[in-house]
Scaffold this motif. Structure first.
Motif, PDB file in Angstrom:
ATOM      1  N   CYS A  87       0.855  -1.197   0.000  1.00 30.56           N
ATOM      2  CA  CYS A  87       0.000   0.000   0.000  1.00 30.56           C
ATOM      3  C   CYS A  87       0.891   1.248   0.000  1.00 30.56           C
ATOM      4  CB  CYS A  87      -0.918   0.001   1.214  1.00 30.56           C
ATOM      5  SG  CYS A  87      -1.845   1.543   1.394  1.00 30.56           S
ATOM      6  N   CYS A 138       0.048   3.003   3.808  1.00 33.68           N
ATOM      7  CA  CYS A 138       0.323   2.332   5.087  1.00 33.68           C
ATOM      8  C   CYS A 138       1.352   1.220   4.960  1.00 33.68           C
ATOM      9  CB  CYS A 138      -0.967   1.796   5.697  1.00 33.68           C
ATOM     10  SG  CYS A 138      -1.607   0.346   4.850  1.00 33.68           S
ATOM     11  N   CYS A 162      -4.452   0.333  -0.280  1.00 34.49           N
ATOM     12  CA  CYS A 162      -5.166  -0.850   0.209  1.00 34.49           C
ATOM     13  C   CYS A 162      -6.624  -0.465   0.508  1.00 34.49           C
ATOM     14  CB  CYS A 162      -4.483  -1.425   1.448  1.00 34.49           C
ATOM     15  SG  CYS A 162      -4.706  -0.440   2.944  1.00 34.49           S
ATOM     16  N   CYS A 195      -7.111   1.827   3.629  1.00 32.29           N
ATOM     17  CA  CYS A 195      -6.749   3.242   3.442  1.00 32.29           C
ATOM     18  C   CYS A 195      -7.756   3.962   2.544  1.00 32.29           C
ATOM     19  CB  CYS A 195      -5.340   3.371   2.861  1.00 32.29           C
ATOM     20  SG  CYS A 195      -4.047   3.002   4.060  1.00 32.29           S
TER      21      CYS A 195
HETATM   22 ZN   LIG Z   1      -3.011   1.123   3.259  1.00 32.46          ZN
END
Ligand SMILES: [Zn+2]
Ligand SMILES: [Zn+2]
Length: 242
Positions: A54, A57, A70, A73
């Motif tokens: 991601c 994150c 992702c 998020c």
């Molecule tokens: Zn993420």
């Protein structure tokens, strides 16, 4: 003169007492010696984050070939601008973090901090940051362990990046059970209002440092507290990303 003396002294010590891998204890000699003082076999057990994770994150994707956001998020955009993760939380790094946290092997903080510093330097922080904030331990746990592993990992990072550490700014106001072992739905509740600020952070751009990031609840709660105090930007740096 003094530097030459130190170099020759170190060479003599290395000759009579060859340095050992900080993880498995195997002697490191000649060309096998490398930073960060792990032998080749232990370094081979360090899994890089890889290209598919991601963008925000740093959660690794098992079955993707490139990075994107992702689902978590996308659904709930995080309060940090990015996560720098040195490697996956498995293999040698999982062993090293466990020894550092639960077996008093404080000497592992430096190599872990150096591995993390290299990744942050390679990633770049896209603009200057003001200081490093280590994720704090509750004073009770700090007394029992004797040190905060996040702060110890932050020390080499601070030297390599030229950023000061503000170790007392963010504090634990509440003692909470360890996140590991708690079901996912209880992790967020467990940390609610667990942190408080002990100083001004208005307008600051900070690098929040921790040893590992699993579900991200600890980081999320730290970010919430920092942003309530007026922090302008938070980037996160962790050694292991689960
Ligand atoms: Zn993420
Ligand atoms: Zn080793």
């Amino acid at each position: 003169m003094w530097q030459e003396f130190c170099t020759s002294l170190k060479a003599s010590v290395d000759f009579f007492l060859p340095p050992a891998c900080l993880l498995c204890g195997q002697r490191l000699q000649g060309s096998t010696r490398q930073q960060p003082d792990f032998c080749e076999a232990c370094m081979a057990g360090v899994t890089p984050l890889g290209p598919a994770h991601c963008c925000l994150c740093a959660q690794p994707f098992a079955d993707a070939t490139s990075s994107h956001l992702c689902g978590a998020c996308l659904q709930l955009p995080p309060r940090f601008t990015r996560v720098h993760a040195a490697c996956r939380y498995r293999g040698s790094i999982k062993d090293a973090v466990h020894l550092l946290k639960h077996r008093n092997q404080l000497s592992l903080a430096k190599p872990l901090g150096l591995i993390l510093a290299k990744v942050v330097t390679d990633n770049g922080t896209a603009g200057p940051l003001d200081y490093i904030v280590p994720v704090p331990l509750h004073p009770h746990r700090l007394r029992r362990r004797g040190y905060n592993q996040a702060l110890e990992i932050a020390r080499p990072l601070s030297l390599q990046l030229g950023l000061p550490i503000e170790a007392r700014l963010l504090q634990r106001s509440r003692k909470t059970p360890p996140q590991q072992g708690l079901p996912a739905d209880q992790r967020s509740r467990n940390l609610r209002n667990a942190f408080r600020l002990a100083g001004q952070v208005t307008g600051a751009k900070v690098l929040l440092v921790d040893d590992i990031m699993t579900t991200g609840e600890t980081v999320r709660e730290c970010c919430r507290t920092l942003l309530q105090g007026g922090t302008e930007e938070i980037q996160v740096a962790v050694v292991g990303r689960a």
